[in-house]
Write an enzyme that holds these catalytic residues in place. Structure first.
Site, PDB file in Angstrom:
ATOM      1  N   GLY A  69     -28.458 146.717 -29.129  1.00 12.02           N
ATOM      2  CA  GLY A  69     -27.804 148.017 -29.142  1.00 12.02           C
ATOM      3  C   GLY A  69     -28.218 148.877 -30.320  1.00 12.02           C
ATOM      4  N   TRP A 110     -17.036 171.617 -29.054  1.00  9.36           N
ATOM      5  CA  TRP A 110     -15.659 171.244 -28.710  1.00  9.36           C
ATOM      6  C   TRP A 110     -14.722 171.399 -29.899  1.00  9.36           C
ATOM      7  CZ3 TRP A 110     -13.839 166.863 -25.086  1.00  9.36           C
ATOM      8  CH2 TRP A 110     -14.326 167.107 -23.784  1.00  9.36           C
ATOM      9  N   GLY A 134     -24.743 141.726 -29.517  1.00  6.17           N
ATOM     10  CA  GLY A 134     -25.087 143.123 -29.295  1.00  6.17           C
ATOM     11  C   GLY A 134     -26.349 143.517 -30.030  1.00  6.17           C
ATOM     12  N   ASN A 194     -17.918 156.452 -38.087  1.00 10.19           N
ATOM     13  CA  ASN A 194     -18.892 156.707 -37.024  1.00 10.19           C
ATOM     14  C   ASN A 194     -20.303 156.633 -37.594  1.00 10.19           C
ATOM     15  OD1 ASN A 194     -16.980 157.148 -35.030  1.00 10.19           O
ATOM     16  ND2 ASN A 194     -16.945 159.363 -35.330  1.00 10.19           N
ATOM     17  N   GLY A 249     -27.132 147.024 -33.482  1.00 10.83           N
ATOM     18  CA  GLY A 249     -27.696 145.676 -33.474  1.00 10.83           C
ATOM     19  C   GLY A 249     -29.187 145.637 -33.736  1.00 10.83           C
ATOM     20  N   TYR A 306      -9.222 152.296 -28.389  1.00 11.87           N
ATOM     21  CA  TYR A 306     -10.277 151.629 -29.153  1.00 11.87           C
ATOM     22  C   TYR A 306      -9.776 151.194 -30.526  1.00 11.87           C
ATOM     23  CZ  TYR A 306     -14.942 150.530 -30.875  1.00 11.87           C
ATOM     24  OH  TYR A 306     -16.036 149.870 -31.380  1.00 11.87           O
TER      25      TYR A 306
END
Length: 310
Positions: A14, A203, A11, A166, A17, A137
């Protein structure tokens, strides 16, 4: 020995990455990249194994993932399960067959129980069910850990399992469908400012607390793991501090200099109530901890976004 072993970055094109590759280049560590954009589909075991056999890496850093924010996760549960479980399974099996010396295995902190535990310690990893919003996940990453455990026990492979929160930063997903909360907020406030929109809708209730890791710090941790003793038991890597979505929204608004109103849409899901990790173990093992705080990181991300999306 530290700089002569070839590293495979799965990856490597990305979001995370690219940062890993940049650090390896700067340190002149030999490396190769395997990613779909470069013609290697890690979901295809034959392609994956052929790549390993051709390049013979000594170390693998697994940075390949198919994931997004809450809405993306809820809308693509089957794809998230299939793509991530098969990539991890193929990478670890190919590493076994080709006698890779160490496999560096990052695990998302959504794999922790989705309860009201205030500070997530490594000993809490199996102490409860996952939150429904990240069930798929989180379980995939728990399965990834289980594969490292099984392969170490049967084949004596060496792994290091790192749990990361995150990540955010320049080059992140800002598409509302794929981004996590921070990237989505940044884009919303920038667009609202540019279009003179009177309010921005966020949200959920704004109450959930999250820990955010600047992507360069996450990449550095994974590169540092090359020289850290192998460990099946997970190691938390983070800043050890959380921020509520409400405070995060107000921070982004201030840094973007948006003057409108924030509206919290409580009809939308919040996700897990609290996700902040205890980083005591990681600081001791790595003799290091991430250094880029949330305000500095948001400013860097904002600067990058405005330069690349003007």
């Amino acid at each position: 020995m530290r700089h002569k072993q070839k590293v495979l970055v799965a990856g490597g094109t990305g979001f995370l990455g690219k940062r890993i590759v940049r650090i390896l280049e700067k340190r002149k560590i030999p490396h190769v990249i395997a990613s779909k954009s470069l013609g290697i589909d890690l979901r295809n075991f034959k392609q994956t194994l052929n790549f390993f056999e051709l390049h013979k890496p000594a170390i693998v850093i697994h940075a390949a993932a198919f994931i997004g924010g809450i809405k993306f996760g809820l809308d693509h549960e089957g794809e998230i399960y299939f793509n991530n479980i098969i990539m991890s399974t193929n990478l670890i099996e190919a590493a076994r067959i080709t006698n890779v010396k160490k496999f560096i295995s990052p695990i998302a902190n959504c794999s922790y129980p989705g309860t009201k535990i205030k500070i997530l310690k490594e000993t809490d990893f199996w102490n409860g069910p996952l939150h429904e919003s990240v069930l798929v996940y989180g379980l995939v990453r728990k399965a990834q850990w289980a594969q490292t455990w099984a392969y170490h026990n049967q084949y004596k492979m060496n792994f290091i399992n790192l749990i990361l929160p995150n990540m955010y930063g320049p080059g992140d997903y800002f598409d509302p469908l794929r981004s996590h909360a921070l990237g989505a907020l940044l884009r919303k406030f920038i667009e609202a400012k540019n279009e003179n929109t009177p309010e921005v809708t966020v949200w959920g209730s704004g109450k959930p607390v999250r820990e955010w890791l600047y992507v360069d710090d996450g990449a550095l941790a994974l590169v540092k793991a090359i020289n850290i003793h192998s460990s099946l038991e997970p190691i938390n890597i983070g800043i050890g501090k959380g921020i509520s979505i409400r405070k995060l929204a107000h921070t982004v608004r201030r840094l973007v200099e948006y003057r409108g109103k924030i509206v919290f849409d409580k009809s939308k899901p919040d996700g897990a109530p609290y996700k902040v990790m205890d980083i005591t173990k990681g600081k001791k093992i790595f003799r290091w901890q991430p250094t880029i705080g949330i305000e500095e990181g948001i400013k860097k991300t904002y600067d990058w976004y405005t330069k690349n999306n003007s």
